[in-house]
Write a protein that holds these residues in place. Structure first.
Motif, PDB file in Angstrom:
ATOM      1  N   ARG A 150     -49.289   3.151 -98.281  1.00 51.96           N
ATOM      2  CA  ARG A 150     -48.946   4.060 -97.107  1.00 51.96           C
ATOM      3  C   ARG A 150     -50.503   4.448 -96.379  1.00 51.96           C
ATOM      4  O   ARG A 150     -50.395   4.381 -95.235  1.00 51.96           O
ATOM      5  N   PHE A 151     -51.225   4.741 -97.300  1.00 57.36           N
ATOM      6  CA  PHE A 151     -52.529   5.385 -96.566  1.00 57.36           C
ATOM      7  C   PHE A 151     -53.598   4.248 -96.322  1.00 57.36           C
ATOM      8  O   PHE A 151     -54.629   4.202 -95.299  1.00 57.36           O
ATOM      9  N   LEU A 152     -53.181   2.934 -97.019  1.00 54.74           N
ATOM     10  CA  LEU A 152     -54.153   1.896 -96.596  1.00 54.74           C
ATOM     11  C   LEU A 152     -53.864   1.450 -94.971  1.00 54.74           C
ATOM     12  O   LEU A 152     -54.391   1.039 -94.264  1.00 54.74           O
ATOM     13  N   ILE A 153     -52.616   1.945 -94.652  1.00 53.87           N
ATOM     14  CA  ILE A 153     -52.184   1.626 -93.175  1.00 53.87           C
ATOM     15  C   ILE A 153     -52.513   2.662 -92.324  1.00 53.87           C
ATOM     16  O   ILE A 153     -53.068   2.543 -91.374  1.00 53.87           O
TER      17      ILE A 153
ATOM     18  N   ALA B   9     -44.581   1.728 -93.206  1.00 54.65           N
ATOM     19  CA  ALA B   9     -45.086   2.212 -91.723  1.00 54.65           C
ATOM     20  C   ALA B   9     -44.679   3.315 -91.237  1.00 54.65           C
ATOM     21  O   ALA B   9     -45.361   4.140 -90.517  1.00 54.65           O
ATOM     22  N   TYR B  10     -43.519   3.937 -91.595  1.00 52.55           N
ATOM     23  CA  TYR B  10     -42.791   5.185 -90.906  1.00 52.55           C
ATOM     24  C   TYR B  10     -43.577   6.069 -91.697  1.00 52.55           C
ATOM     25  O   TYR B  10     -44.042   7.121 -90.994  1.00 52.55           O
ATOM     26  N   LEU B  11     -43.778   6.012 -93.051  1.00 52.10           N
ATOM     27  CA  LEU B  11     -44.554   6.932 -93.788  1.00 52.10           C
ATOM     28  C   LEU B  11     -46.125   7.194 -93.243  1.00 52.10           C
ATOM     29  O   LEU B  11     -46.570   8.326 -92.935  1.00 52.10           O
ATOM     30  N   ALA B  12     -46.649   6.248 -93.014  1.00 49.74           N
ATOM     31  CA  ALA B  12     -47.875   6.166 -92.846  1.00 49.74           C
ATOM     32  C   ALA B  12     -48.367   6.737 -91.289  1.00 49.74           C
ATOM     33  O   ALA B  12     -49.194   7.427 -91.034  1.00 49.74           O
TER      34      ALA B  12
END
Length: 309
Positions: free
Chosen positions: A53-56, A234-237
């Motif tokens: 998540r946070f890598l994106i 992607a949505y969470l990121a």
């Protein structure tokens, strides 16, 4: 938190479009993310889901800062604050939240995190010397009573028996981590930095912490093959992190950590509705009374005539 420095907002500051619109956007998005998080628990270890998540989100946040022409260079104090925010918000908070959802429904976790205004205000009092109003104390007591009833209902209904209380402890740990981040990013060092610049570096440090923790706990990286998993990530990121955190941290600086965390009222409503529709959440009289008390307590605090934090 800059409500005191910028002057007391009027009693109905939350109704001003410049505050109400981002306030509602953050609540609507975060209200939906709880269910998305729950759907990822079976596809990969929680720690690796958080890392992806946070890598994106991290490069996207750096891109936002660059597009807004915000300086990305931080001094030593700025980097220390970014590390603190990264470790508490983007590592500790999310690792505890994802694991809490292994024992509690997403709606219940959302309700507990909705009480973020309690530690936010207490920490703001201790760290920044800001006043706790009588109305806030009364509202908090009402809300805590409601949360207690909701959790009692969950303990009776949850098939995991006593492990529901492990979920409660994990959710409380997540709330504490988020509160530390909320309050500390609004200190004098934080106020001197552009929000998106601080967030970009904090996400970078948090992602590094997430990756190390994931490897230690879950072993080598796990890359799910499901398209739904990556769409959810992607949505969470992007929506759940890059869009919302700059808005939320700006709200904290405008109206204080206590008032900003009132978006949990709307988050609770959305999360519980989604939990009812898609998780077959079973309501009872006990749960209904608990939910009403929790919302009533938050509304009582929301109607305070003076900024809480």
């Amino acid at each position: 938190m800059t409500a005191m420095a910028e002057g007391h907002p009027p009693p109905h500051a939350l109704l001003r479009p410049g505050i109400a619109i981002p306030f509602l956007i953050v609540a609507l998005i975060w209200g939906s993310t709880w269910f998305v998080i729950l759907g990822q628990n079976d596809a990969a270890p929680a720690s690796w889901s958080i890392t992806w998540r946070f890598l994106i989100a991290t490069p996207a946040m750096f891109a936002v800062a660059a597009a807004m022409r915000r300086p990305l260079r931080l001094n030593a104090a700025g980097h220390r604050l970014a590390v603190l925010v990264g470790v508490t918000q983007f590592c500790g908070n999310y690792n505890f939240v994802y694991r809490a959802e292994e024992y509690l429904t997403s709606g219940i976790v959302a309700v507990m995190i909705g009480l973020l205004l309690v530690p936010n205000t207490i920490l703001a009092r201790v760290v920044l010397g800001q006043v706790i109003t009588r109305r806030f104390a009364i509202g908090s007591a009402i809300a805590i009573a409601g949360i207690g009833l909701l959790l009692l209902h969950e303990a009776r209904m949850a098939p995991l028996g006593g492990q529901v209380w492990l979920g409660v402890l994990l959710a409380l740990a997540a709330m504490l981590c988020a509160s530390i981040s909320n309050v500390m990013q609004a200190n004098e060092t934080g106020k001197s930095l552009p929000t998106v610049s601080l967030l970009a570096w904090a996400m970078l440090y948090g992602t590094a912490c997430d990756a190390v923790l994931a490897w230690l706990i879950a072993g080598p990286p796990v890359l799910p093959t499901s398209a739904a998993y990556w769409w959810g990530t992607a949505y969470l990121a992007i929506a759940g992190s890059v869009v919302t955190f700059p808005m939320y941290y700006t709200l904290i600086r405008q109206i204080g950590a206590g008032r900003a965390s009132y978006n949990g009222v709307v988050v609770i409503v959305i999360a519980m509705l989604i939990s009812t529709l898609f998780e077959s959440y079973r309501w009872s009289l006990l749960a209904g009374i608990g939910a009403l008390l929790a919302l009533a307590g938050l509304v009582v605090a929301l109607r305070a005539r003076k900024p809480l934090t």
